[in-house]
Motif scaffolding. Structure first.
Motif, short mmCIF file in Angstrom:
data_model
loop_
_atom_site.label_atom_id
_atom_site.label_comp_id
_atom_site.label_asym_id
_atom_site.label_seq_id
_atom_site.Cartn_x
_atom_site.Cartn_y
_atom_site.Cartn_z
N PRO A 50 -1.19 2.46 -3.60
CA PRO A 50 -0.20 3.03 -2.67
C PRO A 50 -0.60 2.77 -1.22
O PRO A 50 -1.77 2.58 -0.91
N HIS A 51 0.38 2.79 -0.35
CA HIS A 51 0.13 2.58 1.07
C HIS A 51 -0.04 3.89 1.83
O HIS A 51 -0.60 3.90 2.92
N THR A 52 0.44 4.99 1.25
CA THR A 52 0.30 6.30 1.89
C THR A 52 -0.06 7.34 0.84
O THR A 52 0.17 7.17 -0.35
N PHE A 53 -0.62 8.45 1.33
CA PHE A 53 -0.93 9.59 0.48
C PHE A 53 -0.79 10.84 1.32
O PHE A 53 -1.52 11.02 2.32
N LYS A 54 0.16 11.69 0.96
CA LYS A 54 0.41 12.96 1.67
C LYS A 54 0.51 12.75 3.17
O LYS A 54 -0.10 13.47 3.97
N GLY A 55 1.23 11.72 3.57
CA GLY A 55 1.47 11.46 4.98
C GLY A 55 0.38 10.67 5.69
O GLY A 55 0.49 10.39 6.87
N MET A 56 -0.66 10.30 4.98
CA MET A 56 -1.76 9.52 5.57
C MET A 56 -1.63 8.07 5.14
O MET A 56 -1.34 7.78 3.99
#
Length: 71
Positions: A1-7
């Motif tokens: 993934p490129h993001t996780f919980k907005g990060m």
């Protein structure tokens, strides 16, 4: 993934040798961090201690998490 919980996640390579993987990955991470500044650096594993002076030299707050064998 490129993001996780907005990060935004950054995926960096490492040398796939037991004794070099942690240090090489952290070294690339530190170089990336110096080019793309952050508010703080969270460093896991006491084996990454050789990179801490470089982070501190640019006045970046550093927190080091030690667990397992380092504890």
């Amino acid at each position: 993934p490129h993001t996780f919980k907005g990060m935004r996640l950054i995926h960096l390579p490492a040398l796939r040798r037991r004794s070099l993987e942690t240090l090489s990955h952290t070294g690339l991470s530190v170089l990336h961090l110096l080019r793309h500044r952050s508010d703080v650096a969270l460093v896991f594993n006491a084996a990454n201690a050789p990179w801490l002076p470089l982070l501190r030299s640019v006045h970046l707050p550093v927190a080091t998490h030690v667990d397992g064998l380092e504890w």
